[in-house]
Enzyme design. Sequence first.
Site, PDB file in Angstrom:
ATOM      1  N   ASP A  97     -11.115   2.794   3.576  1.00  0.00           N
ATOM      2  CA  ASP A  97     -11.414   1.362   3.461  1.00  0.00           C
ATOM      3  C   ASP A  97     -12.916   1.143   3.273  1.00  0.00           C
ATOM      4  O   ASP A  97     -13.340   0.056   2.891  1.00  0.00           O
ATOM      5  CB  ASP A  97     -10.981   0.634   4.748  1.00  0.00           C
ATOM      6  N   LYS A 111       0.845  -1.209   0.000  1.00  0.00           N
ATOM      7  CA  LYS A 111       0.000   0.000   0.000  1.00  0.00           C
ATOM      8  C   LYS A 111       0.876   1.253   0.000  1.00  0.00           C
ATOM      9  O   LYS A 111       0.616   2.203  -0.748  1.00  0.00           O
ATOM     10  CB  LYS A 111      -0.945  -0.008   1.215  1.00  0.00           C
ATOM     11  N   GLN A 116      -4.874  -1.852   9.282  1.00  0.00           N
ATOM     12  CA  GLN A 116      -4.788  -3.133   8.594  1.00  0.00           C
ATOM     13  C   GLN A 116      -5.432  -4.234   9.445  1.00  0.00           C
ATOM     14  O   GLN A 116      -5.174  -4.337  10.644  1.00  0.00           O
ATOM     15  CB  GLN A 116      -3.301  -3.459   8.317  1.00  0.00           C
TER      16      GLN A 116
HETATM   17  N1  LIG Z   1      -7.720  -2.554   6.412  1.00  0.00           N
HETATM   18  C1  LIG Z   1      -7.823  -3.594   5.557  1.00  0.00           C
HETATM   19  N2  LIG Z   1      -7.412  -4.811   5.936  1.00  0.00           N
HETATM   20  C2  LIG Z   1      -7.545  -5.848   5.048  1.00  0.00           C
HETATM   21  C3  LIG Z   1      -8.064  -5.646   3.745  1.00  0.00           C
HETATM   22  C4  LIG Z   1      -8.499  -4.345   3.397  1.00  0.00           C
HETATM   23  O1  LIG Z   1      -9.009  -4.088   2.264  1.00  0.00           O
HETATM   24  N3  LIG Z   1      -8.352  -3.344   4.327  1.00  0.00           N
HETATM   25  N4  LIG Z   1      -8.078  -6.682   2.812  1.00  0.00           N
HETATM   26  C5  LIG Z   1      -7.294  -7.873   3.060  1.00  0.00           C
HETATM   27  C6  LIG Z   1      -5.840  -7.776   2.694  1.00  0.00           C
HETATM   28  N5  LIG Z   1      -5.495  -6.891   1.578  1.00  0.00           N
HETATM   29  C7  LIG Z   1      -5.450  -5.554   1.785  1.00  0.00           C
HETATM   30  O2  LIG Z   1      -5.308  -5.068   2.863  1.00  0.00           O
HETATM   31  C8  LIG Z   1      -5.016  -7.396   0.333  1.00  0.00           C
HETATM   32  C9  LIG Z   1      -4.998  -8.739   0.064  1.00  0.00           C
HETATM   33  C10 LIG Z   1      -4.449  -9.218  -1.133  1.00  0.00           C
HETATM   34  C11 LIG Z   1      -3.930  -8.353  -2.075  1.00  0.00           C
HETATM   35  C12 LIG Z   1      -3.256  -8.831  -3.316  1.00  0.00           C
HETATM   36  O3  LIG Z   1      -2.875  -8.033  -4.138  1.00  0.00           O
HETATM   37  N6  LIG Z   1      -3.055 -10.129  -3.466  1.00  0.00           N
HETATM   38  C13 LIG Z   1      -2.275 -10.656  -4.560  1.00  0.00           C
HETATM   39  C14 LIG Z   1      -1.379 -11.764  -4.028  1.00  0.00           C
HETATM   40  C15 LIG Z   1      -0.436 -11.247  -2.996  1.00  0.00           C
HETATM   41  C16 LIG Z   1       0.488 -12.312  -2.436  1.00  0.00           C
HETATM   42  O4  LIG Z   1       1.363 -12.761  -3.174  1.00  0.00           O
HETATM   43  O5  LIG Z   1       0.325 -12.667  -1.241  1.00  0.00           O
HETATM   44  C17 LIG Z   1      -3.173 -11.226  -5.635  1.00  0.00           C
HETATM   45  O6  LIG Z   1      -4.266 -11.704  -5.307  1.00  0.00           O
HETATM   46  O7  LIG Z   1      -2.749 -11.196  -6.779  1.00  0.00           O
HETATM   47  C18 LIG Z   1      -3.958  -7.007  -1.807  1.00  0.00           C
HETATM   48  C19 LIG Z   1      -4.493  -6.547  -0.622  1.00  0.00           C
HETATM   49  C20 LIG Z   1      -7.369  -8.215   4.553  1.00  0.00           C
HETATM   50  N7  LIG Z   1      -7.100  -7.088   5.384  1.00  0.00           N
END
Ligand SMILES: Nc1nc2c(c(=O)[nH]1)N[C@@H](CN(C=O)c1ccc(C(=O)N[C@@H](CCC(=O)O)C(=O)O)cc1)CN2
Length: 285
Positions: A120, A53, A97
């Site tokens: 968020d 982020k 987070q």
């Molecule tokens: N405050 C927040 N906490 C959490 C959120 C959120 O939106 N706000 N969502 C999830 C985690 N998350 C962002 O925070 C998130 C999860 C996954 C990805 C992502 O790009 N994933 C990649 C793979 C990444 C890897 O290799 O591990 C993909 O799917 O291609 C971005 C953001 C829970 N907590």
Amino acid sequence: MTARNIDGNALAAKVREEIAQRAAELTARGVQPCLAVILVGEDPASAVYVRNKVSACEKAGFRSLKFTYAPDVDPQEVFDRIAELNADDTVHGILVQLPLPKQFDADKVLEAISPEKDVDGFHAENFGLLLQGRKSFYPCTPWGVMKMLDSENVELKGAEAVVIGRSNIVGKPMAVMLLSRGATVTVCHSQTKDLAFHTKRADIVVAAVGRAKFLKGDMIKPGAVVIDVGINRGEDGKLCGDVDFDSAREVASLITPVPGGVGPMTITMLLANTVESAQRVLDAK
Ligand SMILES: Nc1nc2c(c(=O)[nH]1)N[C@@H](CN(C=O)c1ccc(C(=O)N[C@@H](CCC(=O)O)C(=O)O)cc1)CN2
């Protein structure tokens, strides 16, 4: 039929370019978008997401602030930080987070963030506005899914949509967004008696349950659009979604991969909410 992938990385890159352009314009007018990120604890995945982020902010020309706390921190310290950031006019977005360590009441923490800076989209006020079809900050993951569906011109009006999962951050807002666009929405969850009965009738299936590869091809209607919000580790230790990709792609018409599908859109929509928040500040001047 073999499904075509919806490429989340490509769409995210395109949307992020537009956001960077908007950020440059706002900065030139004296309001540089700024996101504050709070990370509590040592969850390795959370640390990666927070790093991503902050890096996404830098690339889009935003300012970012990062605050990290030990897993056993007194929650009051975090509440004090949120109050300070709420009062700081140069900060346009604040996020904590998730997940948080056990001593925290996550709902209370999310409610402490000013709704005007809740990029968020998790604050009850913003969720209420979303339910009423009014302007708010939309939760990033379901909003990213809507962008993906729109990028492929998926017809939502009158479509049968099934959302699997009823979390406050994905399932429920996802159902509301699809409903507001004219889909007929069914929300399935752990108590649903015959999941396949519902998924086999769906033109659009969104899986957000956190169970590796559980939605199989034989549970999907031929030609359906399959959106995978899950991020799990499979038995082989590799990252995988809630959808059994190999069997589902033989049945679906469009499918999102994991990784490289919905995930990259989550952070993109966070940037979109932050730039929008900065725009609102400029407009109010
Ligand atoms: N405050 C927040 N906490 C959490 C959120 C959120 O939106 N706000 N969502 C999830 C985690 N998350 C962002 O925070 C998130 C999860 C996954 C990805 C992502 O790009 N994933 C990649 C793979 C990444 C890897 O290799 O591990 C993909 O799917 O291609 C971005 C953001 C829970 N907590």
